[in-house]
Write a protein that holds these residues in place. Structure first.
Motif, PDB file in Angstrom:
ATOM      1  N   ARG A 243      74.055 -83.714 -65.981  1.00 35.15           N
ATOM      2  CA  ARG A 243      75.097 -84.129 -65.026  1.00 35.15           C
ATOM      3  C   ARG A 243      75.034 -85.631 -64.776  1.00 35.15           C
TER       4      ARG A 243
ATOM      5  N   GLU B 124      76.713 -87.192 -67.686  1.00 35.50           N
ATOM      6  CA  GLU B 124      78.177 -87.109 -67.557  1.00 35.50           C
ATOM      7  C   GLU B 124      78.696 -88.242 -66.653  1.00 35.50           C
ATOM      8  N   LEU B 125      77.953 -88.487 -65.553  1.00 33.97           N
ATOM      9  CA  LEU B 125      78.361 -89.564 -64.637  1.00 33.97           C
ATOM     10  C   LEU B 125      78.228 -90.933 -65.314  1.00 33.97           C
TER      11      LEU B 125
ATOM     12  N   TYR C 148      78.420 -91.504 -68.450  1.00 26.54           N
ATOM     13  CA  TYR C 148      79.492 -91.579 -69.459  1.00 26.54           C
ATOM     14  C   TYR C 148      80.792 -92.072 -68.828  1.00 26.54           C
ATOM     15  N   ARG C 149      81.066 -91.625 -67.609  1.00 27.63           N
ATOM     16  CA  ARG C 149      82.277 -92.079 -66.924  1.00 27.63           C
ATOM     17  C   ARG C 149      82.252 -93.597 -66.715  1.00 27.63           C
ATOM     18  N   PHE C 150      81.093 -94.093 -66.319  1.00 30.62           N
ATOM     19  CA  PHE C 150      81.008 -95.543 -66.114  1.00 30.62           C
ATOM     20  C   PHE C 150      81.088 -96.299 -67.443  1.00 30.62           C
TER      21      PHE C 150
ATOM     22  N   ALA D 112      82.886 -95.263 -69.938  1.00 32.30           N
ATOM     23  CA  ALA D 112      84.321 -95.218 -70.268  1.00 32.30           C
ATOM     24  C   ALA D 112      85.064 -96.315 -69.496  1.00 32.30           C
ATOM     25  N   LEU D 113      84.709 -96.445 -68.216  1.00 28.27           N
ATOM     26  CA  LEU D 113      85.310 -97.507 -67.390  1.00 28.27           C
ATOM     27  C   LEU D 113      84.982 -98.884 -67.999  1.00 28.27           C
TER      28      LEU D 113
ATOM     29  N   ILE E 139      80.074 -94.233 -77.334  1.00 25.05           N
ATOM     30  CA  ILE E 139      80.975 -93.171 -76.873  1.00 25.05           C
ATOM     31  C   ILE E 139      81.274 -92.190 -78.017  1.00 25.05           C
TER      32      ILE E 139
ATOM     33  N   PHE F  80      91.360 -91.546 -70.137  1.00 30.23           N
ATOM     34  CA  PHE F  80      90.173 -91.331 -69.296  1.00 30.23           C
ATOM     35  C   PHE F  80      90.552 -90.816 -67.906  1.00 30.23           C
TER      36      PHE F  80
ATOM     37  N   PHE G 240      88.989 -87.409 -66.429  1.00 28.57           N
ATOM     38  CA  PHE G 240      88.047 -87.426 -65.305  1.00 28.57           C
ATOM     39  C   PHE G 240      88.645 -86.936 -63.991  1.00 28.57           C
TER      40      PHE G 240
ATOM     41  N   LYS H 170      87.529 -83.513 -62.116  1.00 28.15           N
ATOM     42  CA  LYS H 170      86.236 -83.335 -61.454  1.00 28.15           C
ATOM     43  C   LYS H 170      85.888 -84.616 -60.711  1.00 28.15           C
TER      44      LYS H 170
ATOM     45  N   TRP I 168      83.981 -87.732 -58.988  1.00 29.42           N
ATOM     46  CA  TRP I 168      82.875 -88.539 -59.501  1.00 29.42           C
ATOM     47  C   TRP I 168      81.561 -88.218 -58.774  1.00 29.42           C
TER      48      TRP I 168
ATOM     49  N   ASN J 278      80.704 -85.302 -57.637  1.00 28.14           N
ATOM     50  CA  ASN J 278      80.402 -83.863 -57.663  1.00 28.14           C
ATOM     51  C   ASN J 278      79.211 -83.620 -58.587  1.00 28.14           C
TER      52      ASN J 278
END
Lengths: 270, 332
Positions: A172, A175-176, A178-180, A182-183, A227, B321, B325, B328, B330, B332
């Motif tokens: 998890r 996953e978080l 990965y979001r950053f 992507a940003l 990525i 993106f 995203f 869900k 951020w 969580n």
């Protein structure tokens, strides 16, 4: 200049205190998150005042000298991290990873000469602010991802397992992170595009293979590689964490290394 | 025969699948990185080492589009990758038809399409010969330490309808005529205007550009060819006054007290404005001093398309993106 440096010193003291409290908080299992956030906000306020005083004194923003570039990046990185720290409580323990990185930048800032530099006429364009703004968000997002990756790696090496136990599991966190990343990819892309637009207007070329723009593109490639690798192999979070470390190191060296080892970071820029 | 017929589609399908592989994407990105480093350090390595992995990535993308339904159902991701492909295509087209050059233009003189240096793609078919513009001098401020500041260069130029128009260019404001972009450069200096009259031919006006100032402050010399029989004469623009003072703010300007020193063999002549001298049957009259400005010229018809495609690329990446995203939170 004395007054603005004193205010900057006060900001650094607030940041260092917040970092020390965050690191000891994680080590001792004591949550002092409000104090940490409060000190970061205090540091940001003081540094904003210091930057404003300098801006008003010399007539241009912090874009030219090593001191100015380090100063503005400490500010922007702390701002991005403060927003992430405030909005995403689960990543707050990552301050124990992020703040030592910031201490390195702050120490370097304190050693840099605070003298002024010549502000070239080609810098008098809104594209300067847009381009640099995108770059700062990109590096900030990478820093937050680095903090999360640091937790994954510390747990992997058996450091702070108990202290980080109440955090989400590695997948998890991955996953978080990965979001950053992507940003970071979006803002890195924007940085390259806006830089090309500015370069075309200012120097008559959108690309000139100068060291800074080329290493920025290589950073973008590494980010794209990280990525794609995540999508292709679904690697263990530890491997992804190492990739994030690699991206941050390359981005850091590009931002703070290339302009100061190359004779002409951006050809014709000055 | 039947077995062979069924083998070919299978082989084709396998090949397409291999070309569409994400593993291949990774390999090609890894190959591209050292090619970029090579391109940074060696100008002659800026074509094939880059073209091969980039072409590979384009094939990889097309194969993925043809064979990967999971890829096709993500429209924003598809648009992003196609935009990257389009960017590569546009850059390649731009390299085939670009023009980059330099020119020096005397204050008041008309640009007639001739460049001092030219570097153009093999299919450049622009209409530079039809471009006309002139500049009316310039102002360049200097900060202490001879740090160049703002450049203002008023220009007159002929638009496509045949009307003369005026604008002020400099720094990040180029003069755009057709698809040609003219940028002021740090290269500028003084120009001696001379009339040359020889027996049996009509008088003509010529201009001698002295080397860029202030970088060649102590080397304001050049040569003038007097004609087929006259050979070359050496010239020096001589002035003692300080034009740009490193100790304080100043502005580029013509000297007020100057002489043109003309040397022909052992003979030395000092000319003020309006003076003339006869050299080898040629009468040379010094008409006065003006400025000259050096311009960089750039032509690439793909520029607006590159900007639009880049915008599309980054918007589609952001759209992808956000879609991925938003389901869900951020935290969580």
């Amino acid at each position: 200049m004395e007054a603005e440096l004193q205010v900057l010193w006060a900001a650094i003291v607030a940041y260092v205190l917040s970092g020390v409290i965050a690191i000891f908080g994680v080590a001792l299992g004591r949550h002092r998150e409000r104090i940490v956030l409060g000190l970061i906000v205090l540091g940001l306020t003081l540094q904003t005042v210091s930057l404003g005083m300098r801006w008003s004194r010399i007539g241009h923003g912090p874009f030219i000298t090593l001191f100015e570039i380090l100063n503005s990046n400490v500010w922007s990185l702390m701002l991005v991290f403060a927003i992430a720290y405030w909005r995403i409580p689960k990543l707050r323990p990552s301050a124990a990873v992020v703040m030592p990185v910031m201490f390195v930048l702050m120490g370097w800032l304190m050693l840099a000469h605070p003298g002024e530099g010549h502000f070239p006429p080609t810098y008098r364009t809104p594209w300067l602010y847009i381009h640099i703004g995108m770059a700062k968000v990109f590096l900030g997002a990478t820093l937050v991802a680095l903090g999360i990756a640091g937790i994954v790696l510390l747990r992997r090496f058996g450091v702070g397992i108990r202290r980080f136990a109440n955090l989400p599991d590695d997948s998890r966190l991955d996953e978080l992170a990965y979001r950053f990343m992507a940003l970071a990819l979006v803002f890195d892309t924007l940085m390259l595009i806006t830089g090309a637009i500015w370069a075309q207007d200012a120097w008559g070329r959108y690309w000139a293979w100068d060291p800074l723009e080329t290493w920025s593109f290589i950073t973008w490639l590494l980010l794209a590689f990280a990525i794609h690798m995540r999508l292709t192999f679904r690697p263990h979070p530890v491997r992804n964490a190492w990739m994030i470390v690699a991206v941050f190191v390359l981005a850091f060296l590009t931002f703070f290394g290339v302009p100061f080892v190359s004779e002409s970071a951006h050809k014709g820029a000055v | 025969m039947r077995a062979r017929a069924s083998t070919w589609p299978a082989f084709f399908s396998w090949t397409l699948g291999a070309l569409a592989s994400l593993r291949l994407t990774l390999v090609l990105i890894v190959l591209l990185a050292p090619a970029v480093v090579l391109a940074l350090n060696f100008e002659e390595w800026r074509s094939w080492p880059l073209a091969i992995p980039l072409a590979g990535l384009a094939v990889n993308l097309l194969a993925a589009l043809a064979t990967r339904p999971a890829f096709r159902v993500q429209p924003a991701l598809v648009v992003f990758h196609l935009s990257l492909g389009a960017l590569l295509l546009l850059i390649a087209l731009g390299r085939l038809s670009y023009l980059r050059g330099t020119l020096e233009l005397t204050e008041g003189a008309l640009f007639d399409g001739d460049l001092t240096t030219v570097d153009a793609g093999p299919f450049h078919a622009g209409r530079l010969k039809e471009v006309r513009f002139a500049h009316d001098g310039f102002t360049i401020g200097y900060d202490p330490g001879l740090k160049r500041n703002t450049t203002r260069n008023p220009v007159r130029w002929l638009d496509e309808s045949g009307r003369w128009r005026k604008s002020v260019i400099g720094d990040h404001h180029p003069l755009v005529i057709g698809k040609y972009r003219f940028y002021t450069s740090h290269n500028k200096g003084f120009a001696a205007v001379l009339s040359v009259e020889s027996e049996g031919s009509l008088p003509r006006t010529t201009v001698v550009h002295f080397p860029s100032y202030p970088i060649n402050e102590f080397g304001q010399t050049n040569e003038l060819q007097l004609g087929d029989a006259g050979g070359n004469v050496w010239m020096l623009l001589d002035f003692d006054e300080v034009i740009l003072d490193p100790a304080r703010k100043s502005e580029f300007r013509l000297p007020t007290d100057y002489q043109l020193i003309v040397r022909d063999g052992d003979a030395r002549h000092e000319l003020s404005t309006g003076n003339a001298v006869s050299l080898k049957g040629v009468t040379l009259r010094f008409e006065g001093l003006r400025t000259w400005m050096g311009y960089n010229v750039f032509y690439d018809w793909t520029l607006p398309w590159l900007a639009a495609t880049s915008a599309l690329a980054v918007l589609s990446l952001g759209w992808h993106f956000v879609g991925k995203f938003r389901l869900k939170a951020w935290d969580n």
